[in-house]
Motif scaffolding. Structure first.
Motif, PDB file in Angstrom:
ATOM      1  N   VAL A  12      -5.761   5.165  -2.594  1.00  0.00           N
ATOM      2  CA  VAL A  12      -5.214   4.084  -2.021  1.00  0.00           C
ATOM      3  C   VAL A  12      -6.224   3.666  -0.753  1.00  0.00           C
ATOM      4  O   VAL A  12      -6.786   2.477  -0.651  1.00  0.00           O
ATOM      5  CB  VAL A  12      -3.791   4.052  -1.542  1.00  0.00           C
ATOM      6  CG1 VAL A  12      -3.755   2.685  -1.185  1.00  0.00           C
ATOM      7  CG2 VAL A  12      -3.011   4.002  -3.160  1.00  0.00           C
TER       8      VAL A  12
ATOM      9  N   MET B  20       0.958  -1.117  -0.272  1.00  0.00           N
ATOM     10  CA  MET B  20       0.006  -0.079  -0.037  1.00  0.00           C
ATOM     11  C   MET B  20       0.941   1.229   0.045  1.00  0.00           C
ATOM     12  O   MET B  20       0.542   2.187  -0.602  1.00  0.00           O
ATOM     13  CB  MET B  20      -0.819  -0.307   1.302  1.00  0.00           C
ATOM     14  CG  MET B  20      -1.962  -0.953   0.967  1.00  0.00           C
ATOM     15  SD  MET B  20      -2.746  -1.054  -0.342  1.00  0.00           S
ATOM     16  CE  MET B  20      -3.646  -2.425  -0.122  1.00  0.00           C
TER      17      MET B  20
ATOM     18  N   LEU C  86       1.948   1.609  -3.552  1.00  0.00           N
ATOM     19  CA  LEU C  86       0.742   2.110  -4.453  1.00  0.00           C
ATOM     20  C   LEU C  86       0.302   3.581  -4.217  1.00  0.00           C
ATOM     21  O   LEU C  86       0.093   4.337  -5.022  1.00  0.00           O
ATOM     22  CB  LEU C  86      -0.420   1.173  -4.220  1.00  0.00           C
ATOM     23  CG  LEU C  86      -0.419  -0.346  -4.822  1.00  0.00           C
ATOM     24  CD1 LEU C  86      -1.802  -0.967  -4.181  1.00  0.00           C
ATOM     25  CD2 LEU C  86      -0.370  -0.114  -6.196  1.00  0.00           C
TER      26      LEU C  86
END
Length: 424
Positions: free
Chosen positions: A386, A374, A377
């Protein structure tokens, strides 16, 4: 004072404090946990402040948690073969040294991300042994085993109270003095813990060393879970949540700094909001009566958690984001507690420890992988996008769990939920 002490020790809420060893443990850990949370907030803020990278922020979290995935089975086997009290004593010294080194390098303005990452990995390794040893030692801290559940509940309350107080203190200290003072306070807090440990008088019974290979034990646990879909489905749900939803916590510094143009104090507000929500969740679980449908509660708390993460993802006002963060803390706490309670009360006695080992791996082991993913991202897609996606993933996970339950019970899901209660 004696009357007040007597009232506290004999009350149903604080009765385990009448045991001196647990009282010493509770006192030391309550103070140390505040320092630990201050360090967690400070190191997250430090990494993001000097790098501006959500990937590196996720990497540091990954390194501090990944040892629980790799080393947890070995740690359990190691502690079974050694004096648990001595292991706790040594790990506390190790954590104190780690905090001291962090304080020193920041005080010297030696902002080396590789050094910080290495120290985070060292903390994760030590914590793997420390957590396992302290959990195993808990049964030796209370003389009356009937007070053990109360001792565990007080421990949980202390953890969540520290999660509320620690970040609030950290926000003030970070703004006024800097990260090094947070690390120094955590370093000093270990003197209290070590002092409490030295005052304990324990009669720890060392069990005979198991001759069976630890990996064979884990294989048996896997086979047991494969034949117990009501247990394995909960563990899989937690693993999916740890990978795709719970890592929102890693992005809180970026939310505070980038989304709301805040500073360290702003970040501490988010951490404290999550801690306050978790504390309310812990109090709710402590007041839960036997007979509560744990399956329904798991679903409800998971939905609350996911929806709160969605709200956090698209919040444009600070107060909305803080309220949403509070609900994420409450939902996450109740979700994990209900899954843990169900596993402990429904797994067979001979397989309970191995079942819980998979629970720990699903939560603490998968979480650092999710944090790393995460964080990466968020660097490409943006923090808010996200976090919003994590909330959507949480809703899909709950839907998948419900459909799986229906499939398991041939469509008669509501009737099948009746057995999923506390066993008397």
């Amino acid at each position: 004072m004696r009357i007040v002490r007597s009232f506290i020790y004999n009350s149903s809420i604080f009765r385990s404090l009448k045991h001196k060893n647990f009282r010493l443990h509770f006192t030391g850990q309550s103070i140390s946990l505040i320092g630990t949370w201050m360090q967690r907030v400070a190191i997250s803020w430090l990494v993001y402040r000097i790098t501006g990278s959500t990937f590196l922020l996720g990497l540091v979290t990954f390194l501090s948690l990944i040892p629980s995935l790799v080393l947890a089975p070995y740690a359990g086997s190691f502690i079974d073969r050694h004096d648990k009290y001595k292991v706790v004593f040594i790990t506390q010294i190790g954590l104190m040294v780690q905090a001291g080194i962090l304080a020193l390098i920041v005080w010297l303005s030696y902002y080396n991300i590789m050094m910080i990452a290495t120290l985070s990995l060292a903390q994760g390794i030590i914590n793997t042994f420390d957590t396992t040893a302290r959990q195993s030692l808990m049964v030796d801290l209370v003389d009356n085993k009937e007070d053990l559940p109360n001792a565990i509940a007080l421990n949980s309350s202390a953890f969540n109270a520290a999660r509320l107080v620690g970040p609030a203190f950290a926000g003030f200290i970070l703004s006024a003095f800097g990260e090094d003072i947070c690390f120094l306070i955590n370093f000093l807090s270990f003197f209290v813990v070590i002092g409490c440990l030295l005052q304990m008088k324990l009669k720890v019974v060392r069990q005979e060393k198991s001759e069976e290979n630890i990996w064979a034990d884990l294989k048996k646990g896997y086979d047991y879970l494969r034949e117990s879909p009501d247990l394995s489905s909960l563990i899989l749900m937690l693993a999916a949540s740890s990978l795709l939803v719970i890592p929102y916590t890693t992005l809180l510094p970026a939310i505070a700094k980038d989304v709301f143009n805040g500073n360290a104090t702003t970040f501490s507000w988010f951490e404290s909001a999550a801690g306050l929500g978790a504390l309310f969740g812990a109090i709710y679980m402590a007041m839960l009566r036997p007979g509560k449908d744990l399956n329904q509660l798991t679903i409800f708390s998971s939905i609350l958690f996911a929806v709160a993460v969605i709200c956090l993802g698209f919040s444009s006002h600070m107060w909305v984001a803080l309220i949403a963060t509070g609900f994420t803390g409450a939902g996450l706490m109740v979700q994990n507690s209900t899954i843990n309670t169900y596993l402990q009360t429904h797994a067979s006695s001979e397989m309970r420890a191995r079942t819980l080992s998979y629970y720990i791996m699903a939560y603490q082991g998968v979480l650092p992988i999710g944090s790393l993913v995460m964080g990466s991202l968020a660097e490409r897609l943006g923090v808010s996008a996200v976090v919003f996606s994590e909330g959507v993933a949480g809703v899909l996970i709950v839907i998948g769990f419900i459909l799986h339950q229906r499939k398991l019970h041939d469509g008669d899901w509501m009737r099948s939920m009746n057995p999923l209660r506390f066993r008397h």
